[in-house]
Write a protein that holds these residues in place. Structure first.
Motif, mmCIF file in Angstrom:
data_model
loop_
_atom_site.group_PDB
_atom_site.id
_atom_site.type_symbol
_atom_site.label_atom_id
_atom_site.label_comp_id
_atom_site.label_asym_id
_atom_site.label_seq_id
_atom_site.Cartn_x
_atom_site.Cartn_y
_atom_site.Cartn_z
ATOM 1 N N LEU A 87 -14.531 -1.061 -10.292
ATOM 2 C CA LEU A 87 -14.991 -1.407 -11.661
ATOM 3 C C LEU A 87 -14.663 -2.729 -11.937
ATOM 4 C CD1 LEU A 87 -15.010 2.038 -13.403
ATOM 5 C CD2 LEU A 87 -16.821 0.902 -12.339
ATOM 6 N N ALA A 88 -13.405 -2.953 -11.571
ATOM 7 C CA ALA A 88 -12.575 -4.310 -11.995
ATOM 8 C C ALA A 88 -13.240 -5.506 -10.977
ATOM 9 C CB ALA A 88 -11.137 -4.103 -12.226
ATOM 10 N N GLY A 89 -13.550 -5.129 -9.849
ATOM 11 C CA GLY A 89 -14.401 -6.217 -8.755
ATOM 12 C C GLY A 89 -13.183 -7.013 -8.033
ATOM 13 N N VAL A 90 -12.299 -5.955 -7.701
ATOM 14 C CA VAL A 90 -11.155 -6.731 -7.212
ATOM 15 C C VAL A 90 -10.924 -6.635 -5.645
ATOM 16 C CG1 VAL A 90 -9.518 -6.284 -9.354
ATOM 17 C CG2 VAL A 90 -9.524 -4.672 -7.371
ATOM 18 N N PHE A 91 -11.791 -5.982 -5.060
ATOM 19 C CA PHE A 91 -11.770 -5.747 -3.491
ATOM 20 C C PHE A 91 -12.646 -6.897 -2.955
ATOM 21 C CE2 PHE A 91 -11.282 -1.177 -4.925
ATOM 22 C CZ PHE A 91 -10.165 -1.189 -4.709
ATOM 23 N N TYR A 104 0.708 -1.158 0.119
ATOM 24 C CA TYR A 104 -0.016 -0.103 -0.031
ATOM 25 C C TYR A 104 0.832 1.337 0.141
ATOM 26 C CZ TYR A 104 -3.577 3.246 1.119
ATOM 27 O OH TYR A 104 -4.495 4.475 1.037
ATOM 28 N N ASP A 105 2.001 1.369 0.759
ATOM 29 C CA ASP A 105 2.819 2.464 0.944
ATOM 30 C C ASP A 105 3.351 2.888 -0.362
ATOM 31 O OD1 ASP A 105 1.805 2.780 3.533
ATOM 32 O OD2 ASP A 105 3.659 2.040 4.352
ATOM 33 N N LYS A 106 3.970 1.934 -1.311
ATOM 34 C CA LYS A 106 4.207 1.986 -2.569
ATOM 35 C C LYS A 106 3.459 1.831 -3.650
ATOM 36 C CE LYS A 106 8.803 0.747 -0.230
ATOM 37 N NZ LYS A 106 10.015 -0.141 -0.595
ATOM 38 N N ARG A 107 2.183 1.857 -3.483
ATOM 39 C CA ARG A 107 1.328 1.116 -4.651
ATOM 40 C C ARG A 107 1.413 2.196 -5.938
ATOM 41 N NH1 ARG A 107 -0.925 4.578 -0.965
ATOM 42 N NH2 ARG A 107 -2.353 6.146 -1.397
ATOM 43 N N PHE A 108 1.664 3.387 -5.689
ATOM 44 C CA PHE A 108 2.043 4.030 -6.881
ATOM 45 C C PHE A 108 3.054 3.731 -7.797
ATOM 46 C CE2 PHE A 108 -0.783 6.999 -4.597
ATOM 47 C CZ PHE A 108 -1.826 6.902 -5.010
ATOM 48 N N GLU A 109 4.216 3.183 -6.980
ATOM 49 C CA GLU A 109 5.359 2.654 -7.874
ATOM 50 C C GLU A 109 5.132 1.394 -8.485
ATOM 51 O OE1 GLU A 109 8.707 2.463 -4.995
ATOM 52 O OE2 GLU A 109 8.126 4.105 -4.156
ATOM 53 N N TYR A 110 4.105 0.628 -8.123
ATOM 54 C CA TYR A 110 3.884 -0.944 -8.471
ATOM 55 C C TYR A 110 2.467 -0.707 -9.543
ATOM 56 C CZ TYR A 110 6.601 -3.074 -4.882
ATOM 57 O OH TYR A 110 7.531 -3.293 -4.050
ATOM 58 N N GLY A 111 2.100 0.526 -9.831
ATOM 59 C CA GLY A 111 1.191 0.767 -10.934
ATOM 60 C C GLY A 111 -0.338 -0.005 -10.595
ATOM 61 N N CYS A 112 -0.510 0.286 -9.371
ATOM 62 C CA CYS A 112 -1.845 -0.465 -8.559
ATOM 63 C C CYS A 112 -3.047 0.458 -9.112
ATOM 64 C CB CYS A 112 -1.837 -0.337 -7.077
ATOM 65 S SG CYS A 112 -0.520 -1.418 -6.288
ATOM 66 N N LEU A 113 -4.153 -0.004 -9.056
ATOM 67 C CA LEU A 113 -5.355 0.493 -9.651
ATOM 68 C C LEU A 113 -5.913 1.434 -8.352
ATOM 69 C CD1 LEU A 113 -7.657 -2.686 -10.337
ATOM 70 C CD2 LEU A 113 -6.028 -1.280 -11.985
ATOM 71 N N THR A 114 -6.426 2.509 -9.203
ATOM 72 C CA THR A 114 -7.077 3.518 -8.310
ATOM 73 C C THR A 114 -8.324 2.810 -7.789
ATOM 74 O OG1 THR A 114 -8.787 4.130 -10.098
ATOM 75 C CG2 THR A 114 -6.407 5.332 -9.807
ATOM 76 N N VAL A 115 -9.010 3.667 -6.561
ATOM 77 C CA VAL A 115 -10.280 3.083 -6.245
ATOM 78 C C VAL A 115 -11.116 2.704 -7.151
ATOM 79 C CG1 VAL A 115 -11.955 3.408 -4.292
ATOM 80 C CG2 VAL A 115 -9.474 3.883 -3.771
ATOM 81 N N LEU A 116 -11.636 3.647 -7.929
ATOM 82 C CA LEU A 116 -12.508 3.632 -8.894
ATOM 83 C C LEU A 116 -12.327 2.262 -9.871
ATOM 84 C CD1 LEU A 116 -15.500 4.415 -10.092
ATOM 85 C CD2 LEU A 116 -13.909 6.191 -11.619
ATOM 86 N N GLU A 117 -10.943 2.176 -10.218
ATOM 87 C CA GLU A 117 -10.784 1.258 -11.239
ATOM 88 C C GLU A 117 -10.987 -0.215 -10.520
ATOM 89 O OE1 GLU A 117 -7.367 3.185 -13.841
ATOM 90 O OE2 GLU A 117 -6.735 2.582 -12.052
ATOM 91 N N GLY A 118 -10.486 -0.214 -9.054
ATOM 92 C CA GLY A 118 -10.545 -1.531 -8.366
ATOM 93 C C GLY A 118 -12.209 -1.678 -8.294
#
Length: 50
Positions: free
Chosen positions: A23-27, A7-21
């Motif tokens: 819509l993708a049904g990943v949570f 989580y602390d480095k999520r932008f370095e890993y190219g993680c989805l945004t909350v909205l993308e997550g």
């Protein structure tokens, strides 16, 4: 435990945004971002995590 390990480095890993997550049904369905959304279904693999 269904917790993000990067989580602390999520932008370095190219993680989805909350909205993308959402819509993708990943949570998982108990995630605060989706737990009050009607008709949200979590990915099946979360059923096997403890």
């Amino acid at each position: 435990k269904k917790l993000c390990k990067v989580y602390d480095k999520r932008f370095e890993y190219g993680c989805l945004t909350v909205l993308e997550g959402i819509l993708a049904g990943v949570f998982p369905k108990d995630c605060p971002y989706v737990k009050n959304l009607k008709n949200y279904e979590e990915p099946r693999f979360y059923r096997f995590l403890k």
